[in-house]
Write a protein that holds these residues in place. Sequence first.
Motif, short mmCIF file in Angstrom:
data_model
loop_
_atom_site.label_atom_id
_atom_site.label_comp_id
_atom_site.label_asym_id
_atom_site.label_seq_id
_atom_site.Cartn_x
_atom_site.Cartn_y
_atom_site.Cartn_z
N ILE A 18 -4.03 -0.78 6.32
CA ILE A 18 -5.45 -1.11 6.48
C ILE A 18 -5.59 -2.27 7.46
O ILE A 18 -6.42 -2.21 8.39
N ARG A 19 -4.79 -3.31 7.29
CA ARG A 19 -4.86 -4.45 8.21
C ARG A 19 -4.58 -4.03 9.65
O ARG A 19 -5.22 -4.50 10.58
N SER A 20 -3.64 -3.14 9.83
CA SER A 20 -3.26 -2.70 11.16
C SER A 20 -4.33 -1.82 11.82
O SER A 20 -4.58 -1.94 13.01
N HIS A 21 -4.96 -0.95 11.03
CA HIS A 21 -5.89 0.03 11.61
C HIS A 21 -7.36 -0.35 11.46
O HIS A 21 -8.22 0.35 11.99
N ALA A 22 -7.63 -1.43 10.76
CA ALA A 22 -8.99 -1.98 10.68
C ALA A 22 -8.90 -3.45 11.05
O ALA A 22 -9.40 -4.33 10.35
N SER A 23 -8.25 -3.70 12.19
CA SER A 23 -7.86 -5.06 12.55
C SER A 23 -9.03 -5.99 12.82
O SER A 23 -8.88 -7.21 12.78
N THR A 24 -10.21 -5.46 13.09
CA THR A 24 -11.36 -6.34 13.32
C THR A 24 -11.94 -6.86 12.01
O THR A 24 -12.80 -7.74 12.02
N TRP A 25 -11.49 -6.30 10.88
CA TRP A 25 -11.96 -6.73 9.56
C TRP A 25 -10.79 -7.24 8.73
O TRP A 25 -9.89 -6.48 8.40
N PRO A 26 -10.80 -8.52 8.38
CA PRO A 26 -9.77 -8.99 7.44
C PRO A 26 -9.89 -8.20 6.14
O PRO A 26 -11.01 -7.89 5.69
N LEU A 27 -8.77 -7.84 5.54
CA LEU A 27 -8.75 -7.02 4.34
C LEU A 27 -9.69 -7.56 3.27
O LEU A 27 -10.42 -6.81 2.62
N GLU A 28 -9.70 -8.86 3.10
CA GLU A 28 -10.51 -9.49 2.07
C GLU A 28 -12.00 -9.38 2.35
O GLU A 28 -12.82 -9.53 1.45
N ILE A 40 -11.24 2.87 -1.58
CA ILE A 40 -11.28 4.25 -1.06
C ILE A 40 -10.18 4.42 -0.01
O ILE A 40 -9.47 5.43 0.00
N LEU A 41 -10.05 3.44 0.86
CA LEU A 41 -8.98 3.49 1.87
C LEU A 41 -7.61 3.52 1.21
O LEU A 41 -6.75 4.31 1.61
N ARG A 42 -7.40 2.70 0.20
CA ARG A 42 -6.11 2.70 -0.49
C ARG A 42 -5.81 4.07 -1.07
O ARG A 42 -4.69 4.57 -0.96
N LEU A 43 -6.80 4.66 -1.68
CA LEU A 43 -6.63 5.98 -2.29
C LEU A 43 -6.26 7.02 -1.23
O LEU A 43 -5.29 7.76 -1.39
N ALA A 44 -7.01 7.06 -0.17
CA ALA A 44 -6.76 8.05 0.88
C ALA A 44 -5.44 7.80 1.61
O ALA A 44 -4.71 8.76 1.92
N ILE A 45 -5.13 6.55 1.88
CA ILE A 45 -3.88 6.25 2.58
C ILE A 45 -2.69 6.64 1.70
O ILE A 45 -1.70 7.17 2.20
N TYR A 46 -2.81 6.40 0.42
CA TYR A 46 -1.74 6.85 -0.48
C TYR A 46 -1.57 8.36 -0.38
O TYR A 46 -0.45 8.86 -0.25
N GLU A 47 -2.68 9.09 -0.40
CA GLU A 47 -2.57 10.55 -0.31
C GLU A 47 -2.03 10.99 1.05
O GLU A 47 -1.26 11.94 1.13
N LEU A 48 -2.41 10.30 2.10
CA LEU A 48 -1.95 10.67 3.45
C LEU A 48 -0.48 10.37 3.67
O LEU A 48 0.25 11.19 4.22
N GLU A 61 2.35 -1.97 1.29
CA GLU A 61 2.45 -1.13 2.49
C GLU A 61 1.09 -0.52 2.85
O GLU A 61 0.73 -0.46 4.03
N ILE A 62 0.36 -0.08 1.84
CA ILE A 62 -0.97 0.51 2.08
C ILE A 62 -1.90 -0.54 2.68
O ILE A 62 -2.60 -0.27 3.67
N ASP A 63 -1.91 -1.74 2.10
CA ASP A 63 -2.76 -2.80 2.65
C ASP A 63 -2.35 -3.19 4.06
O ASP A 63 -3.20 -3.52 4.89
N ALA A 66 -15.55 -4.37 2.19
CA ALA A 66 -16.20 -4.17 0.89
C ALA A 66 -15.18 -3.61 -0.10
O ALA A 66 -14.36 -2.75 0.25
N MET A 67 -15.23 -4.12 -1.31
CA MET A 67 -14.22 -3.76 -2.32
C MET A 67 -14.14 -2.25 -2.54
O MET A 67 -13.05 -1.70 -2.67
N VAL A 68 -15.28 -1.58 -2.56
CA VAL A 68 -15.25 -0.13 -2.78
C VAL A 68 -14.61 0.56 -1.58
O VAL A 68 -13.80 1.47 -1.75
N ASP A 69 -14.94 0.12 -0.37
CA ASP A 69 -14.34 0.73 0.83
C ASP A 69 -12.84 0.49 0.87
O ASP A 69 -12.06 1.39 1.19
N ARG A 70 -12.44 -0.71 0.51
CA ARG A 70 -11.01 -1.06 0.50
C ARG A 70 -10.25 -0.15 -0.46
O ARG A 70 -9.16 0.35 -0.14
#
Length: 136
Positions: free
Chosen positions: A65-75, A84-92, A60-62, A78-82
Amino acid sequence: MISERHKAREAALQALYEIDLTTHPLTDVLTRSIVENKLSEEGKRFARELVDGIVTNRQEIDAQIRSHASTWPLEQIAMVDRNILRLAIYELLHNNKVPIKVAINEAIELAKDFGADSSPRFINGVLSSISHLATR
Protein backbone atom coordinates in the motif's frame (compact mmCIF):
# COMPACT_ATOMS: atom_id res chain seq x y z
CA MET A 1 -28.43 -12.04 -4.46
CA ILE A 2 -25.21 -11.66 -2.49
CA SER A 3 -22.77 -14.55 -2.74
CA GLU A 4 -21.52 -16.28 0.39
CA ARG A 5 -17.95 -15.29 -0.44
CA HIS A 6 -18.97 -11.63 -0.74
CA LYS A 7 -20.68 -11.86 2.65
CA ALA A 8 -17.50 -13.42 4.05
CA ARG A 9 -15.45 -10.53 2.65
CA GLU A 10 -17.85 -8.09 4.32
CA ALA A 11 -17.49 -9.93 7.64
CA ALA A 12 -13.70 -9.93 7.28
CA LEU A 13 -13.68 -6.21 6.45
CA GLN A 14 -15.85 -5.40 9.44
CA ALA A 15 -13.59 -7.43 11.72
CA LEU A 16 -10.42 -5.82 10.34
CA TYR A 17 -11.94 -2.37 10.79
CA GLU A 18 -12.86 -3.07 14.41
CA ILE A 19 -9.42 -4.52 15.13
CA ASP A 20 -7.82 -1.33 13.76
CA LEU A 21 -10.16 0.84 15.81
CA THR A 22 -10.10 -0.97 19.16
CA THR A 23 -8.03 -3.30 21.29
CA HIS A 24 -10.66 -6.05 21.18
CA PRO A 25 -9.27 -9.59 20.78
CA LEU A 26 -9.12 -10.74 17.16
CA THR A 27 -10.95 -14.02 17.76
CA ASP A 28 -13.83 -12.29 19.57
CA VAL A 29 -14.20 -9.65 16.88
CA LEU A 30 -14.12 -12.15 14.02
CA THR A 31 -16.54 -14.54 15.72
CA ARG A 32 -19.02 -11.71 16.33
CA SER A 33 -18.72 -10.50 12.73
CA ILE A 34 -19.29 -14.02 11.40
CA VAL A 35 -22.42 -14.44 13.57
CA GLU A 36 -23.80 -11.00 12.64
CA ASN A 37 -23.35 -11.73 8.95
CA LYS A 38 -25.00 -15.17 9.30
CA LEU A 39 -22.33 -16.98 7.33
CA SER A 40 -22.52 -20.60 6.28
CA GLU A 41 -19.71 -22.99 7.24
CA GLU A 42 -18.01 -22.23 3.93
CA GLY A 43 -18.37 -18.48 4.56
CA LYS A 44 -16.99 -18.83 8.09
CA ARG A 45 -13.93 -20.69 6.79
CA PHE A 46 -13.34 -18.11 4.07
CA ALA A 47 -13.71 -15.12 6.43
CA ARG A 48 -11.27 -16.70 8.90
CA GLU A 49 -8.84 -17.53 6.11
CA LEU A 50 -8.92 -13.93 4.91
CA VAL A 51 -8.45 -12.34 8.33
CA ASP A 52 -5.76 -14.81 9.40
CA GLY A 53 -3.90 -14.30 6.13
CA ILE A 54 -4.07 -10.53 6.37
CA VAL A 55 -2.89 -10.51 9.99
CA THR A 56 -0.03 -12.88 9.14
CA ASN A 57 1.07 -10.89 6.07
CA ARG A 58 0.14 -7.40 7.26
CA GLN A 59 3.64 -5.89 7.13
CA GLU A 60 4.15 -6.97 3.53
CA ILE A 61 0.61 -5.93 2.56
CA ASP A 62 1.05 -2.51 4.17
CA ALA A 63 4.38 -2.12 2.36
CA GLN A 64 2.53 -2.68 -0.93
CA ILE A 65 0.00 0.00 0.00
CA ARG A 66 2.78 2.43 0.91
CA SER A 67 4.55 1.71 -2.37
CA HIS A 68 1.51 1.98 -4.65
CA ALA A 69 -0.35 4.77 -2.84
CA SER A 70 2.80 6.76 -2.17
CA THR A 71 1.09 10.16 -2.14
CA TRP A 72 -0.92 9.04 0.91
CA PRO A 73 0.80 8.00 4.13
CA LEU A 74 -0.77 4.71 5.25
CA GLU A 75 -2.01 6.28 8.47
CA GLN A 76 -3.86 9.00 6.51
CA ILE A 77 -5.76 6.60 4.26
CA ALA A 78 -9.32 6.23 5.53
CA MET A 79 -9.49 3.21 7.81
CA VAL A 80 -12.15 1.47 5.74
CA ASP A 81 -10.20 2.04 2.51
CA ARG A 82 -7.00 0.80 4.13
CA ASN A 83 -8.69 -2.42 5.21
CA ILE A 84 -10.37 -2.95 1.83
CA LEU A 85 -6.93 -2.62 0.26
CA ARG A 86 -5.48 -5.11 2.74
CA LEU A 87 -8.22 -7.58 1.94
CA ALA A 88 -7.81 -7.27 -1.82
CA ILE A 89 -4.01 -7.27 -1.75
CA TYR A 90 -4.07 -10.44 0.31
CA GLU A 91 -6.34 -12.05 -2.28
CA LEU A 92 -4.19 -10.78 -5.16
CA LEU A 93 -0.74 -11.60 -3.84
CA HIS A 94 -1.14 -14.34 -1.24
CA ASN A 95 -4.41 -16.21 -1.65
CA ASN A 96 -4.42 -16.65 -5.45
CA LYS A 97 -7.81 -18.40 -5.41
CA VAL A 98 -9.81 -15.88 -7.43
CA PRO A 99 -9.07 -14.20 -10.75
CA ILE A 100 -7.43 -10.78 -10.50
CA LYS A 101 -10.52 -9.03 -11.91
CA VAL A 102 -12.74 -10.68 -9.30
CA ALA A 103 -10.51 -9.57 -6.41
CA ILE A 104 -10.48 -5.99 -7.73
CA ASN A 105 -14.21 -5.92 -8.47
CA GLU A 106 -15.05 -7.29 -5.01
CA ALA A 107 -12.89 -4.57 -3.43
CA ILE A 108 -14.60 -1.88 -5.49
CA GLU A 109 -18.02 -3.18 -4.42
CA LEU A 110 -16.94 -3.10 -0.77
CA ALA A 111 -15.71 0.46 -1.29
CA LYS A 112 -19.09 1.44 -2.77
CA ASP A 113 -20.92 -0.10 0.19
CA PHE A 114 -18.65 1.02 3.04
CA GLY A 115 -16.38 3.80 1.79
CA ALA A 116 -16.69 7.42 0.77
CA ASP A 117 -17.72 8.59 -2.68
CA SER A 118 -14.09 8.71 -3.81
CA SER A 119 -13.19 5.29 -2.35
CA PRO A 120 -14.02 3.08 -5.36
CA ARG A 121 -11.79 5.11 -7.69
CA PHE A 122 -8.96 5.23 -5.15
CA ILE A 123 -9.19 1.48 -4.45
CA ASN A 124 -9.29 0.68 -8.17
CA GLY A 125 -6.23 2.83 -8.88
CA VAL A 126 -4.10 1.28 -6.15
CA LEU A 127 -5.15 -2.28 -6.94
CA SER A 128 -4.67 -1.82 -10.68
CA SER A 129 -1.08 -0.79 -10.06
CA ILE A 130 -0.53 -3.80 -7.76
CA SER A 131 -2.29 -6.33 -10.00
CA HIS A 132 0.75 -6.77 -12.25
CA LEU A 133 2.54 -8.38 -9.29
CA ALA A 134 -0.10 -11.09 -9.00
CA THR A 135 0.56 -14.41 -10.68
CA ARG A 136 -2.20 -16.77 -11.68
